[in-house]
Design an enzyme around this catalytic site. Sequence first.
Site, PDB file in Angstrom:
ATOM      1  N   TYR A   1       0.836  -1.208   0.000  1.00 29.05           N
ATOM      2  CA  TYR A   1       0.000   0.000   0.000  1.00 29.05           C
ATOM      3  C   TYR A   1       0.871   1.257   0.000  1.00 29.05           C
ATOM      4  O   TYR A   1       0.629   2.204  -0.758  1.00 29.05           O
ATOM      5  CB  TYR A   1      -0.884  -0.046   1.253  1.00 29.05           C
ATOM      6  CG  TYR A   1      -1.732   1.167   1.492  1.00 29.05           C
ATOM      7  CD1 TYR A   1      -2.864   1.396   0.723  1.00 29.05           C
ATOM      8  CD2 TYR A   1      -1.428   2.074   2.510  1.00 29.05           C
ATOM      9  CE1 TYR A   1      -3.663   2.507   0.953  1.00 29.05           C
ATOM     10  CE2 TYR A   1      -2.222   3.176   2.750  1.00 29.05           C
ATOM     11  CZ  TYR A   1      -3.338   3.387   1.970  1.00 29.05           C
ATOM     12  OH  TYR A   1      -4.122   4.483   2.203  1.00 29.05           O
TER      13      TYR A   1
ATOM     14  N   HIS B   1      -9.428  -0.367  10.484  1.00 31.59           N
ATOM     15  CA  HIS B   1      -8.291   0.254  11.158  1.00 31.59           C
ATOM     16  C   HIS B   1      -8.472   0.144  12.675  1.00 31.59           C
ATOM     17  O   HIS B   1      -9.557  -0.149  13.159  1.00 31.59           O
ATOM     18  CB  HIS B   1      -8.177   1.731  10.757  1.00 31.59           C
ATOM     19  CG  HIS B   1      -7.645   1.917   9.370  1.00 31.59           C
ATOM     20  ND1 HIS B   1      -8.324   2.614   8.393  1.00 31.59           N
ATOM     21  CD2 HIS B   1      -6.493   1.502   8.798  1.00 31.59           C
ATOM     22  CE1 HIS B   1      -7.610   2.618   7.286  1.00 31.59           C
ATOM     23  NE2 HIS B   1      -6.504   1.955   7.492  1.00 31.59           N
TER      24      HIS B   1
ATOM     25  N   TRP C   1      -5.468  -6.008  20.265  1.00 35.92           N
ATOM     26  CA  TRP C   1      -4.332  -6.602  19.537  1.00 35.92           C
ATOM     27  C   TRP C   1      -3.023  -5.965  19.973  1.00 35.92           C
ATOM     28  O   TRP C   1      -2.949  -4.734  20.144  1.00 35.92           O
ATOM     29  CB  TRP C   1      -4.491  -6.343  18.039  1.00 35.92           C
ATOM     30  CG  TRP C   1      -5.353  -7.347  17.342  1.00 35.92           C
ATOM     31  CD1 TRP C   1      -6.431  -7.997  17.868  1.00 35.92           C
ATOM     32  CD2 TRP C   1      -5.200  -7.802  15.989  1.00 35.92           C
ATOM     33  NE1 TRP C   1      -6.963  -8.834  16.915  1.00 35.92           N
ATOM     34  CE2 TRP C   1      -6.234  -8.739  15.754  1.00 35.92           C
ATOM     35  CE3 TRP C   1      -4.314  -7.523  14.955  1.00 35.92           C
ATOM     36  CZ2 TRP C   1      -6.402  -9.389  14.536  1.00 35.92           C
ATOM     37  CZ3 TRP C   1      -4.478  -8.160  13.739  1.00 35.92           C
ATOM     38  CH2 TRP C   1      -5.501  -9.092  13.539  1.00 35.92           C
TER      39      TRP C   1
ATOM     40  N   ARG D   1       0.241   6.033  18.272  1.00 37.38           N
ATOM     41  CA  ARG D   1      -0.350   6.525  17.032  1.00 37.38           C
ATOM     42  C   ARG D   1      -0.968   7.909  17.234  1.00 37.38           C
ATOM     43  O   ARG D   1      -1.324   8.299  18.354  1.00 37.38           O
ATOM     44  CB  ARG D   1      -1.460   5.578  16.547  1.00 37.38           C
ATOM     45  CG  ARG D   1      -0.983   4.206  16.087  1.00 37.38           C
ATOM     46  CD  ARG D   1      -0.209   4.265  14.790  1.00 37.38           C
ATOM     47  NE  ARG D   1       0.200   2.938  14.359  1.00 37.38           N
ATOM     48  CZ  ARG D   1       1.317   2.323  14.748  1.00 37.38           C
ATOM     49  NH1 ARG D   1       2.141   2.911  15.586  1.00 37.38           N
ATOM     50  NH2 ARG D   1       1.608   1.121  14.304  1.00 37.38           N
TER      51      ARG D   1
END
Length: 317
Positions: free
Chosen positions: A138, A181, A204, A211
Amino acid sequence: MSITESDRLFIAGHRGMAGSAIMRRLKSERCTLLVADRSEVDLCDRTAVEKFFQEQRPTGVIFAAAKVGGIHANLTYPADFLLQNVMMASNVIDAAFRFSVRRLLYLGSNCIYPRDCEQPIRESSLLTGPLEKTNEAYALAKIVGLKLCESYRIQHGVCFHSLMPTNLYGPGDNYHRENSHVLPALIRKIHEAKDSDSETVTIWGTGAARREFLHTDDLADAVHFTFGLDDPPDWVNVGTGMDLSILSLAKLIAKVVGFEGEILTDPGRPEGTPVKCNEMSRLHELGWRHQIDLEDGLRMTYQSFLSDLEAGSLRSF
Ligand SMILES: NC(=O)c1ccc[n+]([C@@H]2O[C@H](COP(=O)([O-])OP(=O)(O)OC[C@H]3O[C@@H](n4cnc5c(N)ncnc54)[C@H](OP(=O)(O)O)[C@@H]3O)[C@@H](O)[C@H]2O)c1
């Protein structure tokens, strides 16, 4: 460029999360907004794209279309991510040049920067090291889009330029259980944990990855701002310049959702780049800053999640 009444702006990807925010932001402009559903114009189809440009004659293009997904989708479908995103960028950027579009803004992503580049990420870090493996295909496609804009600008003198957003969130996000996302995935998971009176929710990874998140209404405002600059940078970062750990994000979402259970981590799962945050001085110096605080943005996003859920229109694919 300043947008005038005679302008015809093509918003590619107008139904997407970023595209629909850009549509809302541009509604007050007196120009004509051109859109095409994928069923009418598949942007991977060069002939269809050419026909659209020939018939509609846009004067400006905002490119918010892409095949987008989270870590799982990127790891599972790298060929689709690379090929489709390169095809869309090359078809649209070349058609824009050949049909005399005077301005094009391409939305990239800050995953184009090297995995281990200096944080916060400066625009000058581009192509200085290896990419993050989990979304390499990507990212390569997005670098092609940015470089196509830069190359057409160098070779042909057209004003084609790019914005590199950080992680986006807002109304219309994808809540698919595997392909979404991290932020929408956490909203869904924590909402469902609350709904089922669960005592725990497991996220996860270790939760330590950091972020940055930008609300799509802020992104749309930055698109409007940079599109209006006379001599925009070839590419410029857009974000808040502030990051937080995924565990802190999960706790903030739990607060917004009203989930009072425990948040557990699952270190066996992948979590991508350890830190990713845009360095924002370039866009700040040009005169743009974000307005929406993360907690306020999450409250608005959770409300639209609940409305979509109730209406049976929650995006999940
Ligand atoms: N989401 C993020 O966190 C994030 C972060 C950084 C950068 N960005 C960038 O922002 C841009 C928009 O992302 P987004 O999150 O808004 O994605 P999105 O919600 O998935 O929207 C993408 C749009 O592109 C359209 N599209 C995809 N393939 C197409 C094709 N072959 N032909 C025609 N249209 C096609 C989709 O059409 P359909 O409605 O038919 O599916 C959709 O409207 C992308 O360039 C992305 O790289 C996003």
